[in-house]
Enzyme design. Structure first.
Site, PDB file in Angstrom:
ATOM      1  N   ASP A 144      61.804 107.811 127.569  1.00 58.36           N
ATOM      2  CA  ASP A 144      61.952 107.190 126.470  1.00 58.36           C
ATOM      3  C   ASP A 144      60.952 106.322 126.065  1.00 58.36           C
ATOM      4  OD1 ASP A 144      64.495 108.592 125.943  1.00 58.36           O
ATOM      5  OD2 ASP A 144      65.506 106.912 125.311  1.00 58.36           O
ATOM      6  N   ILE A 328      71.608 108.644 110.609  1.00 54.05           N
ATOM      7  CA  ILE A 328      71.478 107.810 109.034  1.00 54.05           C
ATOM      8  C   ILE A 328      70.095 108.146 108.420  1.00 54.05           C
ATOM      9  CG2 ILE A 328      71.442 105.119 108.247  1.00 54.05           C
ATOM     10  CD1 ILE A 328      72.953 104.417 110.939  1.00 54.05           C
TER      11      ILE A 328
END
EC number: 2.7.2.1
Length: 395
Positions: A144, A328
């Site tokens: 990441d 979202i």
């Protein structure tokens, strides 16, 4: 040569998210989630074109769960699996790109456990289990943090004594790098802009949220820091707070560090502000009904997002577009609209019809005529991990 198959694994402390990625297919032949690992309620959910199925595996650990998953993966891959790609949360300063996993690289991941004490041990559990079950298959770690290793020092250093950085690695690392990398490259492809001559603001918005400034395919700044707690308001994470809050809560309420840490990571964000939920879908319904907490959480979320995007623009030489992604970002037209209302100086204007259309996996440009480009680009971290794995197999 026939299309190759890569198994992508994302291990949490009590879960395994997995997907079989075929390089020639847009959809995954098989994907699923093992949850409640180590408990009597442990269960594996499988999803394929044939439908969905759940299998109970009481008290299974990571290796036992993977032992149940892998035969089905092999079957879905037609008996031919070419490699396994693992999501690893923290690569520290050692890993600036995805890497083949061996004794040396595994030791490097273990050395970074202090930087990610919850995530890296879980990632390692999955890696060791997969190696034990498939010792002959090449396995790759995709970090990441790696994408953000191109940040300049003035972007990643904290203004704390130098010894804390040099001896203890206290600096900004950033997260969601695999998503930011995939989405910024995909945005350039969709817009017809060369990746190596492009500048993007990216907002990855899910239960965890972060922004990133991407220049010529490289991260130049991002909102998360030493940990994923820094930056934006998130589902249950506070994002930025005054660093003296810890001292204030300890002196005023007698809270210890563990309690404060738990509150900031698990009881704050949308959940804390609304007093209702960490899920933006639930809050959207409640906001429409006039729930004060939901209204407040929505407004704070969007304002803090806009503020972060404006800050990220400092790292860009130009702006080729603002990109929304994540659960979202891809699905809440209201969040996109409200956020851009706070960025008037950029001249953003939305095409209401296009904004409403881009949900549920639909990608596209949503700006009105004359506005800087605004895009919705669904993320696909599993495919990016598979692509990295294939690239290392070809190297």
């Amino acid at each position: 040569m026939s299309a190759r198959n890569i198994l992508v694994i994302n291990c949490g402390s009590s879960s395994i998210k997995f997907a079989l990625v075929n390089e020639a297919q847009a959809t995954f032949p098989l994907q699923g989630l093992a949850e409640c690992i180590g408990s009597p309620e442990a269960v594996i959910h499988f999803e394929s074109a044939a439908g969905k199925e759940s299998v109970k595996v009481p008290n299974a650990d990571h290796q036992a769960a993977l032992a149940q998953i892998l035969p089905r993966v092999e079957d879905a891959a037609g008996g031919h699996l070419d490699g396994i790609g693992h999501r690893v949360v923290h690569g520290g300063e050692k890993f600036f790109a995805s890497t083949l996993l061996n004794d040396e690289t595994l030791a490097g991941i273990e050395a970074n456990i202090q930087l990610a004490p919850l995530h890296n041990p879980a990632n390692l559990s999955g890696i060791h289990a997969a190696i034990n079950l498939f010792p002959e298959l090449p396995q790759v770690g995709v970090f990441d943090t790696a994408f953000h290793q191109t940040m300049p020092e003035h972007a990643y250093r904290y203004a704390v004594p130098d010894v804390l950085y040099k001896d203890h690695g206290v600096r900004r690392y950033g997260f969601h790098g695999t998503s930011h990398r995939y989405v910024s490259k995909r945005a350039a492809e969709l817009a017809g802009v060369p990746v190596d001559n492009s500048s993007w603001l990216v907002a990855h918005l899910g239960n965890g949220c972060s922004t990133c400034a991407v220049v010529n395919g490289e991260s130049r700044d991002t909102s998360m820091g030493l940990t994923p707690l820094e930056g934006l308001v998130m589902g249950t994470r506070s994002g930025d707070v005054d660093p003296s809050l810890h001292n204030f809560l300890h002196k005023t309420l007698g809270w210890d560090l563990a309690k404060i840490d738990n509150m900031l990571n698990k009881e704050s964000g949308l959940k804390g502000l609304s007093g209702l939920s960490n899920d933006m879908r639930t809050l959207a319904e409640a906001r429409q009904a006039g729930h004060p907490g939901a209204v407040l959480a929505f407004e704070v979320f969007c304002y803090r997002l806009a503020k972060s995007l404006a800050a990220m623009s400092c790292a860009l030489p130009q702006l080729d577009g603002l990109v929304f992604t994540g659960g979202i970002g891809e699905n809440s037209s209201a969040v996109r609209e409200r956020t851009l209302e706070h960025l008037k100086l950029f001249g953003f204007k939305l095409d209401a019809e296009a904004n409403a259309r881009c949900t549920r996996g639909v990608a596209g440009e949503i700006q009105a005529q004359g506005s800087p480009r605004v895009m919705v680009v669904p993320t696909n971290e599993e495919r990016q991990i598979a692509l990295d794995t294939l690239a290392l197999l070809d190297a």
